[in-house]
Scaffold this active site. Structure first.
Site, PDB file in Angstrom:
ATOM      1  CG  PHE A 130      -1.695  -0.836   1.602  1.00 37.02           C
ATOM      2  CD1 PHE A 130      -1.736  -2.348   2.303  1.00 37.02           C
ATOM      3  CD2 PHE A 130      -3.262  -0.995   1.119  1.00 37.02           C
ATOM      4  CE1 PHE A 130      -2.565  -3.172   2.453  1.00 37.02           C
ATOM      5  CE2 PHE A 130      -4.040  -2.248   1.487  1.00 37.02           C
ATOM      6  CZ  PHE A 130      -3.583  -3.250   2.023  1.00 37.02           C
ATOM      7  CG  ASP A 131       0.744   5.697  -1.391  1.00 34.00           C
ATOM      8  OD1 ASP A 131       0.239   6.221  -2.412  1.00 34.00           O
ATOM      9  OD2 ASP A 131       2.392   6.468  -0.867  1.00 34.00           O
ATOM     10  N   GLY A 132       0.901   5.273   1.223  1.00 30.79           N
ATOM     11  CA  GLY A 132       0.320   5.858   2.227  1.00 30.79           C
ATOM     12  C   GLY A 132      -0.728   7.274   2.227  1.00 30.79           C
TER      13      GLY A 132
ATOM     14  CG  PHE B 198      -4.272  -0.996  -3.275  1.00 32.06           C
ATOM     15  CD1 PHE B 198      -3.309  -2.240  -2.615  1.00 32.06           C
ATOM     16  CD2 PHE B 198      -5.121  -1.056  -3.916  1.00 32.06           C
ATOM     17  CE1 PHE B 198      -4.057  -2.734  -2.286  1.00 32.06           C
ATOM     18  CE2 PHE B 198      -5.569  -1.743  -4.279  1.00 32.06           C
ATOM     19  CZ  PHE B 198      -5.635  -2.770  -2.815  1.00 32.06           C
TER      20      PHE B 198
END
Lengths: 366, 266
Positions: free
Chosen positions: A211-213, A328
């Protein structure tokens, strides 16, 4: 693999191998399984040694986990099957699978082994706005590839968003950005799939999700500051608000669902070799702005197995190393970077980043 | 051809207030309006379609005299095009239906529907609509669990606990369904895909996806291509039904069976 009383054994159906050379069971995990297995998987598929069809017979009928208990991933048909570019018809020969669902099934079978009565498994639902007359062909193709998809919903043109809710969808994957945005607006975690031309090998035994943050797990508030006022203001803002939690983003719920399943493995002593692994891959830097991200996650009771703070470095090479089944991110720039390197990426069209057209820039550092 | 249907007003909730109140709308109301829309559209397409129209007949069971009057008045009040009114006692329900060559009996009462089906008269459920909506489209839902099973494979249902009698009833119900499907298919073909006032869907609740595929093929063989298809594989159908809001639900009497009912409960 142990058979449970209700399971129905189906004949061995090896997944068709796609031409590109596959390395066997590497550390690459196709994370995509969770997400829409239905979606066509990348080129390499290894034949499954376990022919088990995921079915449990119960007096009077076959049943599968209830949607509210399972981690439900809804996929659209285009994500599931890559159709020939020229024709939209699903032909048996022309269809490949996008997603390598084997890791997902591996997770499921281990979960069943550990918790035979539990319904907290992954469940993939095909939600498509195709007309039902395509339905038979779709089912035939699913059968042909022996995919573990039992549930589907063909809406014949009406919006599938309502049905997503009815299915308690934890994640919706589609190739159609509009539908994804609609789903996000309704509070359903959703992302647009982008398949790389050539995929790196992903593991079949461990599901890896990256995941991106900002604007994915967290809200886009910091992103806004950065876009409006630049890097320095961003750092200042993060420093000042170090102790304030970030707001949650669209995919937080999905990480939560994954975390729940992970905890089930930990509870039975599988911490080190857990078949689900999550990653945070963010442009924040560990020394400064990253702290806030970690604190927020901890406060939510969530954690990722690994957190990679790139301090603005490009994400592609790092992703290539991790080999997640899916990654993502809210910015197309990163999605394209990932896809270039062979990572299956999903765009989350959320937040301020959508207002800015993607430009390749070397200083998108945060 | 005429497809006759029976519907009911919400007789229970209306107190004995003669004259003044038109009966409150019951489950059938939206359905009748939708049927009228279909009829209008069919006629609009071609005069020859007169033979295809729906003919709606209202059946009242065990009605007292003043209720009967109320029914007449209410029908007029709401502008419902009801061709005939029949009143009978509950014992005579099936007899009345058969004597008048009714093609389809609709009722919100599951027991009535089932007993009529058993007697070989086609019957389906009127779905309780949450609100009066979608009167410009008639929505029909077919339950695919039995449609998807051929006559031979129905024998396998015995393993699941259904008796021979049940299986006989299923077969009879399937025949009734077939006639209805053929006619609906003809009507549907008049309209084409876009903007059709007739909307059909298929739902399999506890069958596998193969059963669903088989059901789709069967319906297609009978001349009907459904618009929507759902394969629930054990999920509760409640939320989906609430979204779909069909007017008519054909479930071949499955819902009344013990053991199956919990699976189908909405």
């Amino acid at each position: 693999m142990t058979l449970y009383p209700g399971q129905v054994m189906k004949g061995q159906n090896p997944m068709p191998l796609t031409p590109p050379p596959n390395s066997n069971g590497d550390s690459n995990d196709s994370w995509d399984e969770n997400k829409g297995f239905c979606e066509s998987v990348g080129p390499t598929k290894k034949p499954q040694t376990e022919p088990v069809r995921r079915a449990r017979k119960v007096e009077g009928g076959i049943f599968f986990p209830k949607p509210e208990n399972a981690v439900t991933i809804a996929v659209s048909s285009r994500v599931l099957f890559r159709t020939e570019k020229e024709q939209k018809v699903f032909e048996e020969k022309g269809v490949e699978e996008y997603l390598n669902y084997q890791a997902l099934e591996a997770v499921n079978s281990q979960l069943r082994e550990l918790y035979p009565e539990s319904e907290e498994l992954f469940d993939i639902v095909l939600v498509t706005y195709n007309h039902a007359h395509v339905g038979v062909r779709l089912i035939n193709t699913i059968n042909h590839h022996n995919l573990f998809i039992e549930r589907f919903c063909m809406t014949g043109g009406s919006s599938p968003i309502g049905y997503l809710k009815a299915w308690h969808t934890n994640l919706y994957l589609s190739a159609d950005a509009e539908k994804v945005q609609e789903a996000l607006a309704e509070g359903i975690a959703a992302a647009t799939m982008f398949m790389p031309e050539k995929q790196v090998e992903v593991s079949e035994t461990q599901l890896r999700v990256a995941f991106d943050g900002d604007a994915v797990l967290f809200s886009d508030e910091s992103e806004r500051i950065f876009k409006a006022h630049g890097l320095d203001k961003f750092f200042e803002h993060e420093r000042e608000n170090e102790h304030t939690l970030l707001e949650h983003g669209p995919l937080k719920g999905f990480l939560e669902a994954l975390g729940k399943l992970q905890k089930k493995f930990y509870a039975k002593g599988h911490r080190l070799n857990c078949p689900i692994r999550t990653y945070l891959v963010t442009a924040r830097s560990a020394a400064s702005s990253g702290i806030r991200a970690l604190k927020t996650l901890r406060a939510w009771g969530l954690e990722t197995d690994e957190a990679l703070f790139l301090a603005g470095a490009p994400k592609g090479p790092m992703l290539e190393k991790i080999r997640p089944h899916i990654y993502f991110d809210d910015q197309m720039f990163h999605i394209e970077g990932a896809a270039e390197r062979g990572t299956i990426a999903a765009h989350v069209p959320y937040g301020i980043a959508q207002m800015y057209s993607h430009r390749k820039s070397t200083n998108s550092a945060k | 051809m005429a497809v006759s249907c029976h519907g009911m007003f919400d007789l229970d909730s209306c107190n004995v207030q003669p004259d003044s109140c038109a009966l409150p709308k019951g489950a059938a109301f939206a359905f009748i309006k939708a049927v009228q829309t279909v009829n209008q559209r069919l006629l609009g397409l071609s005069e020859k379609n007169k033979t295809l129209l729906f003919e709606v007949v209202l059946l009242g069971k065990d009605c007292e005299e003043h209720i009967k009057l109320n029914i007449f008045d209410s029908a007029k009040h709401y502008g419902l095009e009801i061709d005939k009114f029949y009143f009978c006692s509950s014992d005579n329900l099936i007899g009345t239906l058969q004597a008048n060559h009714i093609n389809l009996f609709l009722s919100p009462d599951k027991d009535d529907v089932y007993s009529v089906l058993k007697a070989g008269v086609p019957a389906a459920l009127l779905y309780q609509q949450a609100e009066q909506q979608a009167i410009n489209r008639l929505k029909v839902l077919f339950s695919g669990d039995l449609i998807g099973l051929s006559a031979d494979s129905m024998v396998c249902l015995k393993d699941r606990g259904f008796t021979d009698v049940h299986i006989q009833n299923f077969k009879a119900a399937k025949e009734c369904l077939r006639e209805f499907v053929v006619r609906i298919g003809e009507m549907k073909r008049m309209f084409g895909h876009e903007g059709s006032p007739l909307h059909t869907s298929l739902m399999t609740v506890w069958g596998s996806r193969d059963v669903c595929a088989s059901a789709l093929k069967t319906l297609r063989g009978w001349g009907l291509d459904v618009d929507e298809a759902f394969c629930l594989a054990g999920a509760t159908c409640g939320p989906i039904l609430a979204l779909l809001q069909p007017h008519i639900v054909w479930d071949n009497g499955l819902h009344n069976l013990k053991g199956v009912a919990p699976l189908l409960s909405s």
